[in-house]
Design a protein around this motif. Structure first.
Motif, mmCIF file in Angstrom:
data_model
loop_
_atom_site.group_PDB
_atom_site.id
_atom_site.type_symbol
_atom_site.label_atom_id
_atom_site.label_comp_id
_atom_site.label_asym_id
_atom_site.label_seq_id
_atom_site.Cartn_x
_atom_site.Cartn_y
_atom_site.Cartn_z
ATOM 1 N N PRO A 179 104.219 84.554 -18.757
ATOM 2 C CA PRO A 179 104.443 85.178 -17.452
ATOM 3 C C PRO A 179 104.482 84.103 -16.366
ATOM 4 O O PRO A 179 103.697 83.151 -16.389
ATOM 5 C CB PRO A 179 103.238 86.106 -17.294
ATOM 6 C CG PRO A 179 102.834 86.438 -18.704
ATOM 7 C CD PRO A 179 103.092 85.179 -19.490
ATOM 8 N N PHE A 180 105.404 84.284 -15.423
ATOM 9 C CA PHE A 180 105.704 83.244 -14.431
ATOM 10 C C PHE A 180 105.207 83.662 -13.059
ATOM 11 O O PHE A 180 105.535 84.738 -12.565
ATOM 12 C CB PHE A 180 107.209 83.002 -14.403
ATOM 13 C CG PHE A 180 107.653 81.911 -13.457
ATOM 14 C CD1 PHE A 180 107.074 80.654 -13.486
ATOM 15 C CD2 PHE A 180 108.676 82.148 -12.544
ATOM 16 C CE1 PHE A 180 107.488 79.648 -12.631
ATOM 17 C CE2 PHE A 180 109.106 81.147 -11.687
ATOM 18 C CZ PHE A 180 108.510 79.888 -11.731
ATOM 19 N N GLY A 181 104.404 82.797 -12.454
ATOM 20 C CA GLY A 181 103.894 83.057 -11.117
ATOM 21 C C GLY A 181 104.425 82.068 -10.108
ATOM 22 O O GLY A 181 104.743 80.918 -10.439
ATOM 23 N N LEU A 182 104.510 82.489 -8.857
ATOM 24 C CA LEU A 182 104.936 81.619 -7.755
ATOM 25 C C LEU A 182 103.932 81.723 -6.615
ATOM 26 O O LEU A 182 103.465 82.821 -6.281
ATOM 27 C CB LEU A 182 106.327 82.020 -7.258
ATOM 28 C CG LEU A 182 107.494 81.651 -8.185
ATOM 29 C CD1 LEU A 182 108.775 82.315 -7.713
ATOM 30 C CD2 LEU A 182 107.672 80.136 -8.247
ATOM 31 N N SER A 183 103.608 80.572 -6.036
ATOM 32 C CA SER A 183 102.713 80.565 -4.882
ATOM 33 C C SER A 183 103.502 80.225 -3.628
ATOM 34 O O SER A 183 104.334 79.326 -3.623
ATOM 35 C CB SER A 183 101.569 79.581 -5.088
ATOM 36 O OG SER A 183 102.021 78.246 -5.143
ATOM 37 N N VAL A 184 103.217 80.970 -2.564
ATOM 38 C CA VAL A 184 103.917 80.845 -1.284
ATOM 39 C C VAL A 184 102.877 80.555 -0.204
ATOM 40 O O VAL A 184 101.950 81.342 -0.001
ATOM 41 C CB VAL A 184 104.686 82.138 -0.963
ATOM 42 C CG1 VAL A 184 105.304 82.071 0.428
ATOM 43 C CG2 VAL A 184 105.753 82.406 -2.023
ATOM 44 N N HIS A 185 103.033 79.430 0.485
ATOM 45 C CA HIS A 185 102.028 78.972 1.447
ATOM 46 C C HIS A 185 102.593 78.793 2.862
ATOM 47 O O HIS A 185 101.840 78.473 3.778
ATOM 48 C CB HIS A 185 101.457 77.627 0.999
ATOM 49 C CG HIS A 185 100.958 77.586 -0.415
ATOM 50 N ND1 HIS A 185 99.629 77.398 -0.745
ATOM 51 C CD2 HIS A 185 101.613 77.696 -1.601
ATOM 52 C CE1 HIS A 185 99.481 77.395 -2.057
ATOM 53 N NE2 HIS A 185 100.678 77.564 -2.601
ATOM 54 N N ALA A 186 103.905 78.956 3.031
ATOM 55 C CA ALA A 186 104.562 78.493 4.256
ATOM 56 C C ALA A 186 104.340 79.369 5.483
ATOM 57 O O ALA A 186 104.821 79.035 6.561
ATOM 58 C CB ALA A 186 106.071 78.339 4.016
ATOM 59 N N SER A 187 103.602 80.458 5.349
ATOM 60 C CA SER A 187 103.382 81.290 6.535
ATOM 61 C C SER A 187 102.610 80.551 7.616
ATOM 62 O O SER A 187 102.713 80.876 8.802
ATOM 63 C CB SER A 187 102.623 82.569 6.145
ATOM 64 O OG SER A 187 101.324 82.258 5.674
ATOM 65 N N LEU A 281 115.472 86.490 -6.375
ATOM 66 C CA LEU A 281 116.099 85.520 -7.277
ATOM 67 C C LEU A 281 115.326 85.364 -8.595
ATOM 68 O O LEU A 281 115.926 85.288 -9.665
ATOM 69 C CB LEU A 281 116.190 84.151 -6.590
ATOM 70 C CG LEU A 281 117.303 83.934 -5.574
ATOM 71 C CD1 LEU A 281 117.117 82.589 -4.876
ATOM 72 C CD2 LEU A 281 118.675 83.989 -6.250
ATOM 73 N N TYR A 282 113.985 85.310 -8.500
ATOM 74 C CA TYR A 282 113.195 84.905 -9.662
ATOM 75 C C TYR A 282 112.311 86.000 -10.248
ATOM 76 O O TYR A 282 111.772 85.832 -11.351
ATOM 77 C CB TYR A 282 112.345 83.681 -9.306
ATOM 78 C CG TYR A 282 113.205 82.488 -8.974
ATOM 79 C CD1 TYR A 282 113.871 81.789 -9.971
ATOM 80 C CD2 TYR A 282 113.411 82.084 -7.656
ATOM 81 C CE1 TYR A 282 114.695 80.714 -9.670
ATOM 82 C CE2 TYR A 282 114.228 81.013 -7.342
ATOM 83 C CZ TYR A 282 114.865 80.327 -8.354
ATOM 84 O OH TYR A 282 115.683 79.267 -8.066
ATOM 85 N N HIS A 283 112.139 87.107 -9.538
ATOM 86 C CA HIS A 283 111.339 88.229 -10.045
ATOM 87 C C HIS A 283 110.037 87.753 -10.689
ATOM 88 O O HIS A 283 109.773 88.004 -11.875
ATOM 89 C CB HIS A 283 112.155 89.055 -11.040
ATOM 90 C CG HIS A 283 113.445 89.558 -10.492
ATOM 91 N ND1 HIS A 283 113.515 90.566 -9.550
ATOM 92 C CD2 HIS A 283 114.734 89.162 -10.718
ATOM 93 C CE1 HIS A 283 114.781 90.784 -9.234
ATOM 94 N NE2 HIS A 283 115.540 89.953 -9.923
ATOM 95 N N PRO A 284 109.192 87.055 -9.944
ATOM 96 C CA PRO A 284 107.968 86.521 -10.537
ATOM 97 C C PRO A 284 107.034 87.618 -11.038
ATOM 98 O O PRO A 284 106.950 88.697 -10.445
ATOM 99 C CB PRO A 284 107.331 85.739 -9.385
ATOM 100 C CG PRO A 284 107.886 86.366 -8.144
ATOM 101 C CD PRO A 284 109.281 86.771 -8.502
ATOM 102 N N ASP A 285 106.347 87.319 -12.120
ATOM 103 C CA ASP A 285 105.363 88.263 -12.662
ATOM 104 C C ASP A 285 104.099 88.268 -11.813
ATOM 105 O O ASP A 285 103.365 89.265 -11.787
ATOM 106 C CB ASP A 285 105.012 87.884 -14.101
ATOM 107 C CG ASP A 285 106.228 87.862 -14.999
ATOM 108 O OD1 ASP A 285 106.787 88.940 -15.257
ATOM 109 O OD2 ASP A 285 106.645 86.761 -15.427
#
Length: 546
Positions: A179-187, A281-285
């Protein structure tokens, strides 16, 4: 009289709420509509969430918290602290690259080439170590998108490595069925990069602004010609209160209060569109936000809309079943029903009803050569004992392995990973697919008070010994894990107390064929110390109930 007074109070509360609502930036969803479905962008609607069973079974993930700030090999938050006059990262930057008025963070990005990055090799290693899911970073507070972002011109396909980093990680995770996760910090770029608005207060370049105020026109004839630094730094706004003097002011303003500069409509819309594009685009889990609650909340409704869209699109992908995992920090008890609570560099001292996660790192979040040189990484033993404790409390562990600028990990990191892999190979059944038992365990650390500091930050304050035991269960089996090498017979009183009338049928030591001697009395289970201990990190007794 009371009714009239109550009526006035209600009107005042209503007016106050309306005033607060007016302050909240409502993002424009025309370019990236919120998918319709079960979830709406409200806390009440999001409270229908339930963590999927696959995540509760997984227990352990590995994270590549990797981006241009790893290039200087000088640790966490380099992009902010390189502009902190007199600070150690500022001094190192001046020595290595030059003054930040002439060589700013945008130029650090240009130095980052990721020339030796092999995502398949790394993800294959992480799976062998025991990771059940894999995380990559999509952007950090430095605001560089690590994919071919259509809403951010400063992205890794156009500058720096000129590679789609997220796509590379996603393909590797898919190949190895993680399962693929993405972290988003840019806020938080809006306030995080405020240090780049400064200038030196002394010396030869006193008063010369750092590079955050440069414009697109200033780029003529440079490597970044055609790009607008304002789109990277996002500093065309007044500083937050105290930001010009206090490097730590940001911490007290993380939730857009205490005098924080408020993000405007354009900024909120752009963050929303970028994140929606990433999801589509990536539909992260799994999706991680480095925010208290949701991104930009309560300054904007962007986070609520992103969360609803993420859940609804995930359900559409999985035939109506929600398999997504969304993380938030410093959540209220009600908000813990809306997403999975993430605790940074720490863990609660009590078991949790809902699934949760610790995120931590064996060193700094961004690669730090000093930690390597000084032997400062967490050991495999430290990581494994943390994992065992976390699992006993109904949690998961997400472990960052810092990646160097060139895309590789170092030999000492590999040694830590191999140590984890060796333990997992024998003892993984006591971790994966388990659930907490009636109690987390017994021993000196069970009742120790170790309060969280804000979003977490209480790890390493308790020292586990071989007198500390942690429990997990699977079916009719209880796994009793001793946090070290027992020096004497193992005496388990709390276990027997909570077994009630249940009797024990069989006890094995994972990793050993030795026949154990044990005795269950009315108030204690005594396991004779094994002659041979299979590892020196944590030994697991598999206790089968009748």
């Amino acid at each position: 009289m009371k009714a009239k007074f109550l009526s006035v109070v209600l009107v005042l509360i209503s007016l106050n709420m309306s005033a607060q609502d007016k302050k909240m930036v409502v993002v424009n969803t025309e370019k990236e509509p919120v998918a319709l479905g079960k979830f709406e962008p409200t806390w009440e609607s999001l409270s229908q969430y339930k963590a999927p069973e696959w995540f509760r079974n997984a227990k352990f993930g590995i994270w590549a918290h990797w981006g241009p700030q790893c290039q200087p090999e000088l640790g966490d938050w380099y992009g902010r602290f390189m502009y902190n006059e007199g600070g150690w990262q500022y001094n190192a930057h001046v020595q290595k690259y030059g003054h930040p008025s002439k060589f700013g963070f945008k130029d650090v990005i240009n130095e980052w080439k990721a020339q030796n990055w092999n995502p398949e090799k790394l993800v294959a290693l992480y799976k062998r170590v025991g990771a059940q899911y894999f995380f990559a970073m999509a952007n950090h507070h430095d605001n560089l998108d690590l994919w071919n972002s259509k809403y951010q011109e400063w992205n890794s396909v156009r500058v720096g490595p000129k590679k789609d980093i997220v796509a590379g990680w996603a393909a590797a995770a898919k190949k190895y069925k993680l399962p693929f996760g993405l972290s988003v910090h840019a806020s938080h770029t809006w306030t995080w990069f405020e240090t780049s608005q400064r200038s030196d207060t002394a010396g030869a370049l006193k008063g010369v602004p750092y590079d955050a105020k440069l414009t697109k026109a200033d780029g003529k004839g440079t490597w970044w010609e055609g790009l607008d630094p304002q789109e990277l730094y996002e500093q065309n706004h007044p500083m937050s209160n105290g930001s010009e003097k206090n490097i730590t002011a940001l911490w007290s303003q993380w939730d857009w209060d205490n005098g924080a500069s408020t993000p405007d409509q354009k900024y909120c819309d752009k963050f929303y569109n970028r994140t929606m594009d990433l999801i589509n685009l990536y539909h992260p889990d799994l999706l991680y936000f480095d925010d208290s609650k949701l991104p930009l909340y309560p300054a904007s409704d962007a986070g609520l809309k992103i969360a609803a869209h993420y859940y609804n699109t995930n359900m559409a992908q999985h035939k109506g079943k929600l398999e997504a995992v969304l993380f938030g920090k410093q959540l209220t008890e009600d908000q813990k029903k809306c997403m999975v609570w993430d605790v940074e560099r720490g863990a609660p001292d009590k078991p949790q009803v809902n699934a949760w996660q610790t995120c931590t790192c064996i060193g700094d979040w961004h690669y730090n050569r000093g930690i390597y040189d000084n032997g400062g990484y967490k050991s495999a033993a430290t990581v494994i004992r943390m994992l065992i404790d976390i699992v006993s409390k109904n949690g998961n562990l997400l472990l960052n392995i810092p990646v160097r600028g060139d895309g590789t990990i170092d030999d000492k990191e590999v040694t830590v990973l191999e140590g984890i892999a060796a333990w997992m190979e024998v003892n993984k059944e006591s971790i994966f697919d388990t659930r907490p038992w009636k109690i987390i365990g017994e021993g000196p650390s069970v009742d120790a008070v170790n309060k969280l500091d804000g979003a977490g930050f209480n790890e390493g304050k308790l020292a586990y010994t071989a007198k500390d035991v942690r429990y997990a269960q699977k079916g009719n089996v209880i796994y009793a894990t001793v946090m070290g090498v027992p020096a004497e017979d193992i005496s388990l009183k709390s276990l027997v107390k909570n077994l009630g009338k249940q009797k024990i049928k069989k006890i094995e030591l994972l990793g050993s064929k030795e026949k154990l001697s044990w005795k269950q009395n009315s108030d204690v289970l005594i396991i004779q110390k094994p002659k041979n201990i299979p590892n020196d990190i944590a030994v697991v007794f598999k206790i089968e109930r009748k």
